[in-house]
Design an enzyme around this catalytic site. Sequence first.
Site, PDB file in Angstrom:
ATOM      1  N   LYS A  66       1.058  -1.161   0.285  1.00 46.71           N
ATOM      2  CA  LYS A  66      -0.088  -0.128   0.010  1.00 46.71           C
ATOM      3  C   LYS A  66       0.644   1.173   0.110  1.00 46.71           C
ATOM      4  O   LYS A  66       0.754   2.462  -0.625  1.00 46.71           O
ATOM      5  CB  LYS A  66      -0.950   0.266   1.267  1.00 46.71           C
ATOM      6  CG  LYS A  66      -1.643  -0.876   1.046  1.00 46.71           C
ATOM      7  CD  LYS A  66      -2.773  -0.991   2.674  1.00 46.71           C
ATOM      8  CE  LYS A  66      -3.621  -2.412   2.519  1.00 46.71           C
ATOM      9  NZ  LYS A  66      -4.089  -1.898   4.027  1.00 46.71           N
ATOM     10  N   ASP A 103      -9.348   3.058   2.919  1.00 44.63           N
ATOM     11  CA  ASP A 103     -10.056   1.834   3.828  1.00 44.63           C
ATOM     12  C   ASP A 103     -10.286   2.499   5.400  1.00 44.63           C
ATOM     13  O   ASP A 103     -10.954   2.041   6.078  1.00 44.63           O
ATOM     14  CB  ASP A 103      -8.523   1.600   4.571  1.00 44.63           C
ATOM     15  CG  ASP A 103      -7.756   0.095   4.134  1.00 44.63           C
ATOM     16  OD1 ASP A 103      -8.344  -0.506   3.501  1.00 44.63           O
ATOM     17  OD2 ASP A 103      -6.616   0.624   3.708  1.00 44.63           O
TER      18      ASP A 103
HETATM   19  P1  ATR Z   1      -0.608  -3.182   7.194  1.00 44.89           P
HETATM   20  O1  ATR Z   1      -1.479  -2.344   4.980  1.00 44.89           O
HETATM   21  O2  ATR Z   1      -2.164  -3.779   6.865  1.00 44.89           O
HETATM   22  O3  ATR Z   1      -0.631  -2.286   8.316  1.00 44.89           O
HETATM   23  P2  ATR Z   1       1.756  -3.131   7.272  1.00 44.89           P
HETATM   24  O4  ATR Z   1       1.759  -2.296   6.729  1.00 44.89           O
HETATM   25  O5  ATR Z   1       2.772  -4.537   7.115  1.00 44.89           O
HETATM   26  O6  ATR Z   1      -0.399  -3.333   7.483  1.00 44.89           O
HETATM   27  O7  ATR Z   1       1.787  -3.075   8.633  1.00 44.89           O
HETATM   28  C1  ATR Z   1       1.293  -4.332   9.647  1.00 44.89           C
HETATM   29  C2  ATR Z   1       1.006  -4.200  11.096  1.00 44.89           C
HETATM   30  O8  ATR Z   1       1.198  -4.740  11.996  1.00 44.89           O
HETATM   31  C3  ATR Z   1       2.795  -3.141  11.510  1.00 44.89           C
HETATM   32  O9  ATR Z   1       2.054  -2.146  12.431  1.00 44.89           O
HETATM   33  C4  ATR Z   1       3.470  -3.987  12.356  1.00 44.89           C
HETATM   34  O10 ATR Z   1       4.445  -3.426  13.258  1.00 44.89           O
HETATM   35  P3  ATR Z   1       5.562  -2.819  13.623  1.00 44.89           P
HETATM   36  O11 ATR Z   1       5.584  -1.599  12.169  1.00 44.89           O
HETATM   37  O12 ATR Z   1       6.759  -2.936  13.792  1.00 44.89           O
HETATM   38  O13 ATR Z   1       6.503  -3.465  12.280  1.00 44.89           O
HETATM   39  C5  ATR Z   1       2.633  -4.644  13.607  1.00 44.89           C
HETATM   40  N1  ATR Z   1       2.735  -6.279  13.768  1.00 44.89           N
HETATM   41  C6  ATR Z   1       3.015  -7.536  12.557  1.00 44.89           C
HETATM   42  N2  ATR Z   1       2.975  -8.558  13.095  1.00 44.89           N
HETATM   43  C7  ATR Z   1       3.330  -8.259  14.569  1.00 44.89           C
HETATM   44  C8  ATR Z   1       4.259  -9.281  15.449  1.00 44.89           C
HETATM   45  N3  ATR Z   1       3.869 -10.375  15.785  1.00 44.89           N
HETATM   46  N4  ATR Z   1       3.011  -7.909  16.574  1.00 44.89           N
HETATM   47  C9  ATR Z   1       3.191  -6.964  16.963  1.00 44.89           C
HETATM   48  N5  ATR Z   1       2.523  -5.538  15.836  1.00 44.89           N
HETATM   49  C10 ATR Z   1       2.746  -6.570  14.972  1.00 44.89           C
END
Ligand code: ATR
Length: 284
Positions: A66, A103
């Site tokens: 995105k 979104d």
């Molecule tokens: P989206 O478009 O769905 O928001 P993204 O931009 O990849 O996808 O963001 C994923 C989010 O989920 C982020 O806030 C990520 O945290 P980080 O910024 O620290 O990476 C969070 N996230 C993904 N896996 C996680 C986990 N196991 N524990 C905590 N936060 C997680």
Amino acid sequence: MKKVYGVIGDPIEHSLSPVMHNAAFEALGLDAIYLAFRVPLQNVGNAIRGAESLGFGGLNVTVPLKEAAMRFVRPDELSKRIGAINTINFEAPEGEPNAFNTDGIAAVRVLKENVGSLTKKNVLMLGAGGAAKAIAFYLQNEGARLVILNRTAKRAKELMERLLSSGGAGEVAWGGLEELPTRIKEADILINATSVGMYPNVEETLVTADLMHKDLVVFDVVYNPVETRLLREAKKAGVRHRIDGVKMLVYQGAEAFKIWTGISPPIDVMERAVRERLGGGMEK
Ligand code: ATR
């Protein structure tokens, strides 16, 4: 000739956008098809240009593309401020924006349907990625008091700074996930805007029942599975307002559909198609 639309992301095989949009095309008798394409991050530009060259009507863009997709499109003012898009319209007139973010508007619509006005509501949002950015921007516009916590605290801070510089009406604070146990006590609404709990990691959750109070509204943007571990924990805690991610998925899809075709699609048809594919709704 049949019009082609699609969604790009990685992973993508569990996306429900095809079933949702194809149900709407069929209900309206439109000669169009919607497909899912797995596109790794490094190929996002090629995929967008390729789809445009092949005469696609439009694309949805999902995790993790995105933000990266922004460089290859003409984002509208709102999605520029958000820093992420989820919808591209290849048939937008030359020189006009052709990329949007549906979104945030979808999330706010879902929350308002459940809790009414969001003004001065204390919202605790987990996450600072693409989905979180869009939701935060719209919540701030509604005058909500927003606390953003993220595993990588620095990203939460960056999001807060972006929100503050865009001049919205609400208050914003940020932090790391270690602040969750204290912050949740004063929250009216908890939003999981991370991918935690999404298939196949269905046993994962950032919040357990012991941390939740009964009057909390718990909203998970994850829609696969419909009832995530977070929502099961909320049920265990006696939380009445538990909102799954299907409605938001349907509303963001409906906005995209309107951008592409100029037609407001049948929401009920789209929602039914998604819930059927997911194996029924969630217990209210
Ligand atoms: P989206 O478009 O769905 O928001 P993204 O931009 O990849 O996808 O963001 C994923 C989010 O989920 C982020 O806030 C990520 O945290 P980080 O910024 O620290 O990476 C969070 N996230 C993904 N896996 C996680 C986990 N196991 N524990 C905590 N936060 C997680």
